[in-house]
Design a protein around this motif. Structure first.
Motif, PDB file in Angstrom:
ATOM      1  N   MET A 124       0.852  -1.199   0.000  1.00 11.27           N
ATOM      2  CA  MET A 124       0.000   0.000   0.000  1.00 11.27           C
ATOM      3  C   MET A 124       0.887   1.248   0.000  1.00 11.27           C
ATOM      4  O   MET A 124       1.805   1.364   0.779  1.00 11.27           O
ATOM      5  CB  MET A 124      -0.904  -0.026   1.236  1.00 11.27           C
ATOM      6  N   HIS A 179      -3.641   1.269  -3.670  1.00 10.43           N
ATOM      7  CA  HIS A 179      -3.297  -0.145  -3.679  1.00 10.43           C
ATOM      8  C   HIS A 179      -2.069  -0.397  -4.557  1.00 10.43           C
ATOM      9  O   HIS A 179      -1.649   0.474  -5.323  1.00 10.43           O
ATOM     10  CB  HIS A 179      -4.496  -0.988  -4.124  1.00 10.43           C
ATOM     11  N   ASP A 180      -1.543  -1.585  -4.465  1.00 16.21           N
ATOM     12  CA  ASP A 180      -0.246  -1.860  -5.086  1.00 16.21           C
ATOM     13  C   ASP A 180      -0.300  -2.022  -6.607  1.00 16.21           C
ATOM     14  O   ASP A 180       0.668  -1.732  -7.291  1.00 16.21           O
ATOM     15  CB  ASP A 180       0.370  -3.123  -4.460  1.00 16.21           C
TER      16      ASP A 180
END
Lengths: 56, 292
Positions: free
Chosen positions: A1, A16-17
């Protein structure tokens, strides 16, 4: 994150990634729709307003 | 393979596609059409070495022109500009369905408020008026009374873009609180779902509840015929069930969204779509070799 800054209110936006350039995220502080314009590092800009010919 | 993806916004649908393509080892070129220029023989978009380009433009206007340019350069593009042109316009869509013998709601077009009012009165109340270009159920009106009809026509004539003065009037189909969305690749259904709502608009974008749906042979045949009628491709075919138990196809969509379908259905929709895209890319490569 990861995190970035909302260009509307200056608040912190959690990201988010698997972020993609062109994706839209919401600022949970002010509700602004933000467009991801870069991912490394993440940069956000105001998302375009809805246009009449958008859709499927 | 190198696959181009035209976009101006990455929705969950595009993320699903990108993920599936990358997991399979394909090189993906994301092409933000807002940053490109399209000349008569070349473009700033890096599409020349793409085996296939997928049009996922959110804006219909960009989709229509970008696919037209790519096709002119000889770049294989899904969907074709011909399919996009038919699907993007409800008049062309309706005419194509009718010409193919696909049951579709009775429709009339009028160019003045007066002629439109006559069409509405002939259909009777309720009937429906739709924009010729539009999506997600926006600017659709179910007309229940003469007063409402007059107000809607006045507003469209006064406030709208010129396209809103093309009055597209359609019979109201008394569907059973739901319609059916089928995602199909060249007419072969990938998955289907119902979209249910107490509101007359049942679009998922309007909050309609989704549930998986098993197509019967009749629906499958209609999907195949409707797909062919608009030129084929990766399409969203929308059907309604009529009061007498028949199907009617109200439209076919050419930049189909499928995130709701992927969640409602047991089918891995992006995987099925990419399976088909790989076949299309291979076919395009074979054709290029044959014509070289």
């Amino acid at each position: 994150m990861t995190e970035s800054e909302c260009v509307e209110c200056g608040g912190t936006v959690a990201l988010h990634d698997d972020l993609e350039v062109g994706e839209i995220v919401d600022c949970e502080t002010c509700g602004a729709e933000l467009e991801v314009v870069d991912v490394s590092p993440p940069v956000l800009d105001r998302a375009p307003e809805l246009e009449e010919d958008w859709g499927e | 393979m190198r696959i181009g993806l035209l976009y101006s916004r990455i929705r969950k649908d595009e993320k699903l596609l990108l993920s599936e393509l990358r997991e399979r080892g394909h090189e993906v070129a994301k092409i933000d059409v807002r940053k490109q220029r399209f000349g008569l023989t070349e473009t700033t978009a890096e599409v020349a070495d793409c085996d296939l380009v997928i049009d996922r433009c959110l804006a219909t206007s960009r989709s229509l022109y970008a696919t037209r340019f790519l096709s002119a350069y000889g770049v294989p593009v899904i969907n074709s500009p011909e399919t996009a042109a038919v699907c993007a316009d409800k008049v062309k869509n309706s005419l194509a369905l009718e010409a193919a013998g696909v049951p579709t709601p009775a429709t009339e077009v009028a160019f003045t408020k007066e002629a439109a009012m006559t069409a509405i009165e002939d259909f009777g109340y309720p009937c429906v008026i739709k924009p010729v270009v539009g999506s997600w159920g926006r600017l659709m009106a179910k007309i229940d009374t003469e007063n409402a009809a007059e107000a809607i026509l006045e507003h469209k004539a006064t406030l709208g873009h010129y396209e809103h003065k093309v009055f597209y009037v359609q019979e109201y189909v008394d569907k059973p609180g739901r319609d059916i969305r089928v995602l199909a690749c060249d007419g072969e259904p990938v998955a289907a779902m119902t979209r249910s709502s107490e509101h007359w608009l049942t679009n998922a974008a309007k909050g309609g509840e989704t549930a998986t749906f098993d197509l019967d042979d009749e629906a499958r045949e209609l999907v195949a015929t409707a797909s062919a009628a608009v030129g084929g491709g990766l399409l969203g075919v929308d059907l309604m069930e009529t009061a007498d138990g028949e199907y009617t196809v109200h439209e076919v969509n050419h930049t189909v969204e499928f995130k709701a379908l992927n969640e409602a259905s047991a089918v891995d929709v992006p995987a099925a779509v990419v399976d088909w895209l790989e076949l299309k890319a291979e076919a395009a490569a074979d054709e290029a070799v044959a014509t070289a």
